[in-house]
Design an enzyme around this catalytic site. Sequence first.
Site, PDB file in Angstrom:
ATOM      1  N   ASN A   1       0.831  -1.197   0.000  1.00 22.63           N
ATOM      2  CA  ASN A   1       0.000   0.000   0.000  1.00 22.63           C
ATOM      3  C   ASN A   1       0.871   1.255   0.000  1.00 22.63           C
ATOM      4  O   ASN A   1       2.075   1.197   0.243  1.00 22.63           O
ATOM      5  CB  ASN A   1      -0.895   0.024   1.250  1.00 22.63           C
TER       6      ASN A   1
ATOM      7  N   CYS B   1      -4.488  -6.518  -5.182  1.00 20.05           N
ATOM      8  CA  CYS B   1      -5.152  -5.302  -5.646  1.00 20.05           C
ATOM      9  C   CYS B   1      -5.648  -5.560  -7.055  1.00 20.05           C
ATOM     10  O   CYS B   1      -4.881  -5.948  -7.936  1.00 20.05           O
ATOM     11  CB  CYS B   1      -4.165  -4.136  -5.611  1.00 20.05           C
TER      12      CYS B   1
ATOM     13  N   ASN C   1      -6.960  -3.503  -9.546  1.00 19.50           N
ATOM     14  CA  ASN C   1      -6.394  -2.650 -10.589  1.00 19.50           C
ATOM     15  C   ASN C   1      -4.887  -2.833 -10.681  1.00 19.50           C
ATOM     16  O   ASN C   1      -4.302  -2.757 -11.756  1.00 19.50           O
ATOM     17  CB  ASN C   1      -6.730  -1.177 -10.317  1.00 19.50           C
TER      18      ASN C   1
ATOM     19  N   HIS D   1     -13.656  -5.703   2.550  1.00 23.16           N
ATOM     20  CA  HIS D   1     -14.412  -4.557   2.040  1.00 23.16           C
ATOM     21  C   HIS D   1     -15.668  -4.333   2.864  1.00 23.16           C
ATOM     22  O   HIS D   1     -16.326  -5.281   3.306  1.00 23.16           O
ATOM     23  CB  HIS D   1     -14.795  -4.765   0.578  1.00 23.16           C
TER      24      HIS D   1
ATOM     25  N   GLU E   1      -9.524   3.662   0.547  1.00 20.38           N
ATOM     26  CA  GLU E   1      -8.732   2.431   0.573  1.00 20.38           C
ATOM     27  C   GLU E   1      -7.897   2.336   1.840  1.00 20.38           C
ATOM     28  O   GLU E   1      -7.274   3.307   2.276  1.00 20.38           O
ATOM     29  CB  GLU E   1      -7.817   2.363  -0.660  1.00 20.38           C
TER      30      GLU E   1
ATOM     31  N   CYS F   1     -10.827   1.561  -7.475  1.00 15.60           N
ATOM     32  CA  CYS F   1     -10.393   0.382  -6.721  1.00 15.60           C
ATOM     33  C   CYS F   1     -11.065  -0.829  -7.349  1.00 15.60           C
ATOM     34  O   CYS F   1     -12.292  -0.935  -7.330  1.00 15.60           O
ATOM     35  CB  CYS F   1     -10.773   0.521  -5.247  1.00 15.60           C
ATOM     36  N   GLY F   2     -10.260  -1.728  -7.907  1.00 13.85           N
ATOM     37  CA  GLY F   2     -10.812  -2.884  -8.611  1.00 13.85           C
ATOM     38  C   GLY F   2     -11.521  -3.853  -7.696  1.00 13.85           C
ATOM     39  O   GLY F   2     -12.644  -4.284  -7.968  1.00 13.85           O
TER      40      GLY F   2
ATOM     41  N   GLY G   1     -12.685  -3.191  -4.806  1.00 16.15           N
ATOM     42  CA  GLY G   1     -13.828  -2.467  -4.259  1.00 16.15           C
ATOM     43  C   GLY G   1     -15.002  -2.446  -5.214  1.00 16.15           C
ATOM     44  O   GLY G   1     -16.168  -2.574  -4.799  1.00 16.15           O
TER      45      GLY G   1
END
Length: 287
Positions: free
Chosen positions: A66, A75, A77, A167, A219, A228-229, A231
């Site tokens: 991160n 992640c 994306n 999430h 995030e 956010c993929g 997400g």
Amino acid sequence: IKFSKLHGQGNDFIIVDATMGSLSDFKITEEQVAKMCDRHFGIGADGLILVRDNAADSDFFMDYYNQDGTIAEMCGNGIRCMARFIHDKKLSSRSILKILTRAGIKKVEILGDEIKVDMGKPVFEPSGIPVNIGPQNLINGYFAGNYNLATKNGIFEINCVSMGNPHCVIFLKKNQDIDNIPLEKWGPEIENNRIFPKKTNVEFIKIINESTLKMRVWERGVGETLACGTGACASAVCAAVLKKVATGNVTVNLPGGKLKIIWEGIENSVYLEGTTENVFEGEYTLQ
């Protein structure tokens, strides 16, 4: 270190080829990652990805950090940008890659300008998310949804799921303007709430129609990002389970662009698809 900067819908990443030579056993500290990702004193990014070789059961390992230097499971994306990087740098000639993440192996397909990822099945079991919600709070015995979370900023009706990382999805009321919610206040308070033992990503969602969502995201370990993929996947899944949208194809509109989510129900994988872009390349001296 030589690096590339890529983004997917404005969700941007520093990517380094650590598959060979002196970088094959390269290690980086939390402080060094944070400096590289700093938008004023470093390169600037939402996260750092080290592309590493892996054993025979997958093609590469996604070593993901991160923005604040903490290690994350994966992640959405980021893995799409990583696949673009691998393709552009000719690290592999395959159009379908198996990439190991800390959340398991993900299959990534390069479709011209778009990258599609098999994100695997969503995890609804609270201990697997993780979130400390008891069985009495589950919907249909599996979904931690419509749970009232009390905070100093009021009560939020939350829906929890894991897409390889935790999430918390919140659907806004009809009279709430998603562009004007105080995300910088609500986001960190929910991210760090005690019911989330590993903290959480937080998505705020406006239903546009039965196949379209609008999303803003806070995030974990980063703050607000343009996309956010994982997400987007989590939000589409929660919307489908609660029958706010139809299962199948859902478009998620984010500040940085659009992502397509494909999900055919609980026993099926979630697919994430969208474009990526190489922004620039350079060299950086670690400090």
